[in-house]
Design an enzyme around this catalytic site. Structure first.
Site, PDB file in Angstrom:
ATOM      1  N   CYS A 161       5.829  -2.168   8.337  1.00  0.00           N
ATOM      2  CA  CYS A 161       6.064  -0.801   8.815  1.00  0.00           C
ATOM      3  C   CYS A 161       5.818  -0.740  10.326  1.00  0.00           C
ATOM      4  O   CYS A 161       4.888  -1.372  10.829  1.00  0.00           O
ATOM      5  CB  CYS A 161       5.141   0.177   8.090  1.00  0.00           C
ATOM      6  SG  CYS A 161       5.331   0.176   6.299  1.00  0.00           S
ATOM      7  N   CYS A 184       0.744  -7.783   5.311  1.00  0.00           N
ATOM      8  CA  CYS A 184       0.331  -6.389   5.189  1.00  0.00           C
ATOM      9  C   CYS A 184      -1.168  -6.201   5.019  1.00  0.00           C
ATOM     10  O   CYS A 184      -1.943  -7.127   5.169  1.00  0.00           O
ATOM     11  CB  CYS A 184       1.137  -5.711   4.092  1.00  0.00           C
ATOM     12  SG  CYS A 184       2.905  -5.629   4.518  1.00  0.00           S
ATOM     13  N   ASP A 185      -1.538  -4.985   4.641  1.00  0.00           N
ATOM     14  CA  ASP A 185      -2.865  -4.433   4.883  1.00  0.00           C
ATOM     15  C   ASP A 185      -4.035  -5.296   4.409  1.00  0.00           C
ATOM     16  O   ASP A 185      -4.942  -5.599   5.166  1.00  0.00           O
ATOM     17  CB  ASP A 185      -2.964  -3.059   4.230  1.00  0.00           C
ATOM     18  CG  ASP A 185      -1.994  -2.060   4.846  1.00  0.00           C
ATOM     19  OD1 ASP A 185      -0.984  -2.486   5.391  1.00  0.00           O
ATOM     20  OD2 ASP A 185      -2.260  -0.859   4.772  1.00  0.00           O
ATOM     21  N   LYS A 186      -4.075  -5.648   3.128  1.00  0.00           N
ATOM     22  CA  LYS A 186      -5.215  -6.411   2.614  1.00  0.00           C
ATOM     23  C   LYS A 186      -4.907  -7.894   2.555  1.00  0.00           C
ATOM     24  O   LYS A 186      -5.804  -8.703   2.334  1.00  0.00           O
ATOM     25  CB  LYS A 186      -5.590  -5.935   1.198  1.00  0.00           C
ATOM     26  CG  LYS A 186      -5.643  -4.436   1.031  1.00  0.00           C
ATOM     27  CD  LYS A 186      -6.565  -3.760   2.027  1.00  0.00           C
ATOM     28  CE  LYS A 186      -6.505  -2.252   1.905  1.00  0.00           C
ATOM     29  NZ  LYS A 186      -5.205  -1.673   2.244  1.00  0.00           N
ATOM     30  N   GLU A 229      -7.212   4.445  -0.387  1.00  0.00           N
ATOM     31  CA  GLU A 229      -6.774   5.107   0.847  1.00  0.00           C
ATOM     32  C   GLU A 229      -6.277   6.500   0.500  1.00  0.00           C
ATOM     33  O   GLU A 229      -5.564   6.676  -0.493  1.00  0.00           O
ATOM     34  CB  GLU A 229      -5.624   4.328   1.496  1.00  0.00           C
ATOM     35  CG  GLU A 229      -6.054   3.151   2.310  1.00  0.00           C
ATOM     36  CD  GLU A 229      -4.887   2.501   3.033  1.00  0.00           C
ATOM     37  OE1 GLU A 229      -5.143   1.589   3.804  1.00  0.00           O
ATOM     38  OE2 GLU A 229      -3.724   2.904   2.810  1.00  0.00           O
ATOM     39  N   SER A 283      -5.424   5.120   5.653  1.00  0.00           N
ATOM     40  CA  SER A 283      -4.444   4.210   6.224  1.00  0.00           C
ATOM     41  C   SER A 283      -4.593   4.204   7.734  1.00  0.00           C
ATOM     42  O   SER A 283      -5.023   5.197   8.336  1.00  0.00           O
ATOM     43  CB  SER A 283      -3.040   4.674   5.849  1.00  0.00           C
ATOM     44  OG  SER A 283      -2.073   4.081   6.681  1.00  0.00           O
ATOM     45  N   ASP A 290       0.812  -1.210   0.000  1.00  0.00           N
ATOM     46  CA  ASP A 290       0.000   0.000   0.000  1.00  0.00           C
ATOM     47  C   ASP A 290       0.848   1.264   0.000  1.00  0.00           C
ATOM     48  O   ASP A 290       0.450   2.295  -0.547  1.00  0.00           O
ATOM     49  CB  ASP A 290      -0.920   0.013   1.228  1.00  0.00           C
ATOM     50  CG  ASP A 290      -2.126  -0.886   1.056  1.00  0.00           C
ATOM     51  OD1 ASP A 290      -2.018  -1.873   0.309  1.00  0.00           O
ATOM     52  OD2 ASP A 290      -3.172  -0.602   1.670  1.00  0.00           O
TER      53      ASP A 290
END
Length: 544
Positions: free
Chosen positions: A188, A122-124, A437, A460, A80
């Site tokens: 991150c 990570c995010d998704k 985002e 985010s 992302d």
């Protein structure tokens, strides 16, 4: 136990074994051992996923030691951070569905696996894998790469970005300075969606205790991966499936943890989507009921100036859950084969400077809020824990943009000023399409005092300030956000869960008569199909 491969018709079973043997699986293993899929999202694009190749080898060791046979395959995983701020971000949320579908195709389609270890960071990606675990319902464990260490404080990293935006440092200086924050491969180090969803895997019971925040590239991270390989074998032997672990009680525990750590708003689209895969219903109002009674116990960036590694060193997610014990369903089952309560019985109290006790929290409640009003009749979301106290009641003048790029252009021309309520619309699931985002927008706006961002797009988990998003109904569906005009007054009062457009009903009716959706270039391929079938943010932006 009867293995999946043994359920095949005898001739097909023999041919399947021959194909697997030709790929390197030993004939002896194919005779007796459970076959465990490793669904890995390793790639060289996303820093959170780069360590997963090595960690998969550790998972394999654990599976082999426990008497199983590991077989690895890959799926996709976008970063992302790289996709931010341009049209590529429209693909990030849709690729959650690609991940789920691709794993279903491999595991269910091949029909030979007895368990799965899901490897993502990570995010998704983690949400996509949780959805796959729920849909496929084979014994499963989630493994992530863990966060990277930061050599500088989060606020120092934020200041670097602001200095670049002010023209005070060069691109090279920004990159080199940022590498003191993102020091190497790993997730991150802030409490964005990636670390939020990893943490929530623990409260869901789908990850080994403490497994979410062990730093990347450490021996403990490798040991955790190896232990996860052993754990999935135990689940296979005991016949414990995700549907027995990710129950309604586990989902409520997870909302409680989300509230207490002030986690990413994206969880409010990922958890309803997961619930749907489990045959359960989870609404934003369910979140509200829990968040209003759950104190915020940590102040991890963007809610404070500590990283998730600081939280790990203070006791990690198990220590947070221990503080929350009175609010939890402690008989919920986990991938260890134990209940959450049994795990908490042996969990030590964390460092109270980082993980506050229930009777002395960071704040009493409402780390995340659902706002309602004539601008958001279907609700909008805000991470209250990241909103400064002096911005929790706000009135501003609408400055309207029909996409993210228009907002950037106005910023570069210095047309956004103090007191603006920045409306960025047509960025919802259908309108984007893909629900981008708008984290870069929230970053650049930080330099302009008393401004708010209001959007039908997403944020985010790293976004702070008065950032109100996920607004329903979205502009593409004719929601009130589509009717806002430059100069309108917009009021927000977080103490009342309220967001209000100060325009009378008659005027709104006249505007609606004139309204037509903004015309965009015709999409093709993935985004065209996505726009036709995606649900609202409130329903998890799932495909139906």
């Amino acid at each position: 136990m009867q293995r999946a491969i043994d359920k095949l018709e005898p001739f097909q079973k023999a041919i399947s074994k021959a194909h697997l043997a030709s790929a390197g699986v030993s004939i002896d293993s194919l005779e007796t051992k459970p076959l465990i899929a490793i669904a890995n999202s390793w790639n060289e694009v996303c820093p959170g996923h780069e360590p997963l190749k090595q960690l998969a080898e550790e998972v394999k060791k654990g599976i082999l030691e426990a008497g199983g046979e590991p077989i690895e395959f890959n799926t996709v995983a976008m970063c992302d951070g790289i996709a931010q701020g341009h049209s590529g971000m429209r693909y990030c949320l849709p690729h959650r569905e690609i991940i789920t579908d691709s794993i279903e195709a491999m595991v269910v389609g091949e029909g030979v696996f007895d368990g799965v270890v899901y490897m993502g960071s990570c995010d998704k990606i983690v949400p996509g894998m949780l959805n796959a675990a729920a849909r496929i319902d084979l014994p499963s464990v989630i493994v992530t790469a863990g966060p990277c260490y930061a050599q500088i404080k989060p606020n120092d990293s934020k200041e670097l970005r602001q200095r670049f935006l002010r023209g005070e440092i060069t691109e090279r200086e920004l990159i080199e300075g940022t590498l003191k924050y993102y020091t190497g491969p790993g997730i991150c180090p802030f409490l964005g969606t990636a670390n939020t969803m990893g943490a929530l895997c623990e409260s869901l019971g789908m990850m080994l205790p403490g497994g979410s925040l062990i730093p990347s590239s450490t021996s403990m991270r490798r040991f955790c991966a190896r232990d996860s390989g052993r754990a999935v074998m135990k689940l296979v032997e005991q016949g414990i499936r995700p549907s027995q672990i990710m129950t309604r009680d586990a989902l409520e525990n997870t909302i409680t943890l989300l509230s207490a750590i002030g986690g990413s708003l994206n969880a409010l689209i990922h958890l309803p989507a997961l619930a749907a895969e489990l045959g359960l219903e989870l609404d934003w109002d369910d979140f509200s009921k829990i968040t209003t009674q759950t104190p915020v116990l940590t102040a991890i960036v963007p809610n404070g100036n500590r990283t998730v590694v600081d939280l790990h060193c203070a006791g990690g997610i198990p220590a947070v859950l221990k503080e929350l014990r009175s609010l939890l369903h402690t008989d919920a089952l986990t991938v260890t084969g134990e209940t959450l309560g049994e795990i908490l019985d042996r969990t030590e109290t964390g460092n109270r400077e980082v993980i506050r006790p229930m009777d002395d929290p960071i704040s009493r409640a409402d780390g995340i809020q659902v706002l309602y009003g004539n601008l958001a009749p279907g609700g909008a979301l805000v991470k209250t824990s990241a909103v400064p106290e002096d911005m929790r009641v706000f009135t501003g003048t609408a400055r309207v943009f029909n996409n993210e790029d228009e907002c950037y252009a106005a910023f570069r021309k210095k047309e956004i000023t103090e007191g603006d309520a920045i409306i960025v619309r047509y960025e919802g699931p259908k309108g984007g399409p893909g629900m981008k985002e708008l984290h870069r927008i929230t970053e650049i706006i930080k330099g302009i005092p008393r401004t708010a961002v209001i959007t039908d797009g997403r944020f985010s988990g790293a976004s702070g300030g008065l950032s109100i998003g996920y607004l329903c109904p979205e502009a593409e569906e004719g929601g009130p956000i589509a009717l806002v005009e430059d100069g309108d007054r917009i009021s927000v009062d977080l103490s009342r869960n309220a967001i209000h457009l100060d325009v009378d009903d008659g005027e709104l009716a006249r505007r609606r008569e004139r309204w037509t959706p903004v015309k965009k270039p015709l999409e093709k391929g993935l985004l065209k199909r996505y726009a036709k079938t995606v649900s609202s943010a409130r329903r998890g932006a799932s495909l139906g």
